[in-house]
Design an enzyme around this catalytic site. Structure first.
Site, PDB file in Angstrom:
ATOM      1  NE  ARG A  51      -4.386  -3.867 -17.659  1.00 44.06           N
ATOM      2  CZ  ARG A  51      -3.953  -3.882 -18.925  1.00 44.06           C
ATOM      3  NH1 ARG A  51      -2.689  -3.617 -19.216  1.00 44.06           N
ATOM      4  NH2 ARG A  51      -4.778  -4.179 -19.913  1.00 44.06           N
ATOM      5  CE1 TYR A 103       0.934  -8.661   7.477  1.00 41.35           C
ATOM      6  CE2 TYR A 103       1.357  -8.600   5.112  1.00 41.35           C
ATOM      7  CZ  TYR A 103       0.481  -8.756   6.173  1.00 41.35           C
ATOM      8  OH  TYR A 103      -0.849  -8.988   5.925  1.00 41.35           O
ATOM      9  CG  ASP A 175       8.147  -3.102   3.671  1.00 41.76           C
ATOM     10  OD1 ASP A 175       7.740  -1.971   4.009  1.00 41.76           O
ATOM     11  OD2 ASP A 175       7.403  -4.092   3.572  1.00 41.76           O
ATOM     12  CE  LYS A 200      -0.477  -2.219   7.213  1.00 39.19           C
ATOM     13  NZ  LYS A 200      -0.702  -2.777   5.905  1.00 39.19           N
TER      14      LYS A 200
HETATM   15  O1  P1T Z   1      -1.533  -5.108   3.426  1.00 43.28           O
HETATM   16  P1  P1T Z   1      -0.699  -4.610   2.262  1.00 43.28           P
HETATM   17  O2  P1T Z   1      -1.011  -3.232   1.864  1.00 43.28           O
HETATM   18  O3  P1T Z   1      -0.683  -5.581   1.127  1.00 43.28           O
HETATM   19  O4  P1T Z   1       0.799  -4.513   2.806  1.00 43.28           O
HETATM   20  C1  P1T Z   1       1.570  -5.617   3.166  1.00 43.28           C
HETATM   21  C2  P1T Z   1       2.655  -5.194   4.106  1.00 43.28           C
HETATM   22  C3  P1T Z   1       3.922  -4.962   3.622  1.00 43.28           C
HETATM   23  N1  P1T Z   1       4.946  -4.565   4.437  1.00 43.28           N
HETATM   24  C4  P1T Z   1       4.745  -4.386   5.743  1.00 43.28           C
HETATM   25  C5  P1T Z   1       5.887  -3.968   6.603  1.00 43.28           C
HETATM   26  C6  P1T Z   1       3.485  -4.584   6.297  1.00 43.28           C
HETATM   27  O5  P1T Z   1       3.328  -4.378   7.616  1.00 43.28           O
HETATM   28  C7  P1T Z   1       2.398  -4.999   5.472  1.00 43.28           C
HETATM   29  C8  P1T Z   1       1.032  -5.246   6.007  1.00 43.28           C
HETATM   30  N2  P1T Z   1       0.988  -5.379   7.395  1.00 43.28           N
HETATM   31  C9  P1T Z   1      -0.150  -5.589   8.138  1.00 43.28           C
HETATM   32  C10 P1T Z   1      -1.376  -5.700   7.619  1.00 43.28           C
HETATM   33  C11 P1T Z   1       0.079  -5.663   9.587  1.00 43.28           C
HETATM   34  O6  P1T Z   1      -0.883  -5.546  10.380  1.00 43.28           O
HETATM   35  O7  P1T Z   1       1.231  -5.847   9.984  1.00 43.28           O
END
Ligand code: P1T
Length: 383
Positions: A51, A103, A175, A200
């Site tokens: 961890r 998001y 972000d 992503k």
């Molecule tokens: O899904 P996760 O890995 O927890 O990420 C969240 C997140 C954070 N910032 C941005 C700009 C994002 O687009 C996302 C997650 N977005 C999607 C799942 C989507 O389809 O837009």
């Protein structure tokens, strides 16, 4: 690898050298939860418990930090966990200036989790200096923004955001999920923290959920590492391995995402069933000038408003054959989704509509398939 190596070289080599035990070229998956100590409290190689740290994760953290031009990377089990760790820097009574188009899950964390803990926020249109600045108050400790934003692809001037954050004594977190470090490096423009959903483009193959923060400040890095260990939302070694394999091709993939998106955006812009095509690379994009200044290219995300509202949007999403109707983005395969029903459903309808997240809005994550096939697919789905 030299410190000043170019992006593609850093993508493949940063944070990684042949394994000291075997010479293995690929950083091994150190699938272990714990490490032997030679005497109580005496670690053999800096590791005591996974961890706290794991060698596969260490390599990933160094790799992404290098791509972002930062000194410290801190990896998490999701993009939401990376945001959560950043918010743990704050205390009850603190305030955040938040971009108005983010998001849905980012909005949800602020609204449904942190507000009740006494962390308040104001959402502002950061494309307008006066509205942006009006969002600050004496308690503001953090500015959180996306650029391009999800899903309207608005561009925020990171230099301006940095200027305003500094003026008001707040940290700036960007972000960078949609742009990736291949297209823009926010730390170089004054951000204190860069955040990614590595689910992503960093991951790029829709097979990992992950997140990462990068900073140049040793003080912030110490705090974030402390939170990473204390809260424990860490990625598994196998996921770190997959992400390391992915970052090796980030530059190659991004070039093709951008090229395909450019061609698809211009196809959509001329289509009779499309009311509006939104893509930073289009001349018609209101902030095309800022996109050219701030980004190396325009990315793989496109939004469009179709004529005929919800019924037409649903029909397009049902008729596609190569694009898949699915949440998420940034993979080699093309995805298509309906923000109002899917990724941004948690945002109240009136707020969504004020931003332009209408029933006819569709978001495309353009993959790296042959672009002619993608255009043909959209053409038959729109017909
Ligand atoms: O899904 P996760 O890995 O927890 O990420 C969240 C997140 C954070 N910032 C941005 C700009 C994002 O687009 C996302 C997650 N977005 C999607 C799942 C989507 O389809 O837009």
């Amino acid at each position: 690898m030299k410190e000043n190596s170019k992006f593609g070289t850093r993508a493949i080599h940063a944070g990684q050298s042949p394994d000291s035990a075997t010479g293995a070229i690929m950083t091994p998956v150190y699938q272990t939860s714990t490490y032997a100590q030679s005497s109580p409290g005496k670690f053999i190689k800096n590791y005591d418990y996974s961890r706290s740290a794991n060698p596969t994760r260490t390599a990933l953290e160094a790799n992404i930090a290098s791509l972002e031009g930062g000194s410290y990377g801190i990896a998490f089990s999701s993009g939401c966990a990376a945001l959560d760790a950043t918010l743990h820097l704050l205390s009850a009574g603190d305030h955040v200036v938040l971009g108005d188009d983010v998001y849905g899950g980012t909005f949800r964390l602020f609204e449904m989790v942190y507000k009740q803990l006494g962390i308040n926020y104001t959402m502002v249109d950061m494309t307008d200096r006066a509205s942006f600045e009006a969002g600050f108050n004496k308690q503001t400790k953090l500015v959180w923004l996306e650029t391009p934003t999800n899903p309207m692809l608005k561009l925020i001037d990171i230099g301006l955001a940095s200027e305003l954050a500094k003026k008001h004594g707040a940290l700036l977190a960007v972000d960078n999920t949609f742009a990736t470090p291949y297209l823009q490096t926010p730390l170089a423009l004054g951000a204190d923290i860069v955040s990614h959903s590595s689910t992503k483009y960093i991951g790029g193959h829709s097979d990992v959920v992950g997140g990462v923060l990068v900073t140049n400040s040793s003080e912030l890095a110490d705090k974030l590492h402390y939170i990473q260990n204390a809260v424990g939302a860490v990625p598994a070694p196998w996921d770190c391995f997959l992400l390391l394999r992915s970052t090796k091709t980030l530059h190659v993939r991004m070039k093709q995402h951008c090229e395909n998106a450019r061609q698809i955006a211009s196809f959509l812009e001329g289509h009779s069933e499309v009311e509006k095509a939104i893509y930073p690379g289009l001349e018609s994009f209101p902030q095309h000038g800022l996109a050219k200044e701030q980004m190396k290219d325009f990315g793989g995300m496109i939004s469009m408003i179709v004529r005929g509202g919800l019924p037409k949007a649903k029909s397009v999403l049902e008729k596609v054959k190569i694009f898949s109707c699915a949440e998420s983005l940034g993979g080699v395969e093309s995805l298509i989704e309906h923000p109002a029903i899917m990724t941004h459903a948690t945002i109240p309808k009136a707020q969504r509509e004020a931003l332009g997240i209408a029933d006819g809005l569709i978001r495309l994550s353009v993959g790296i398939e042959d672009v002619d096939d993608l255009i043909q697919d959209l053409s038959q789905a729109l017909a």
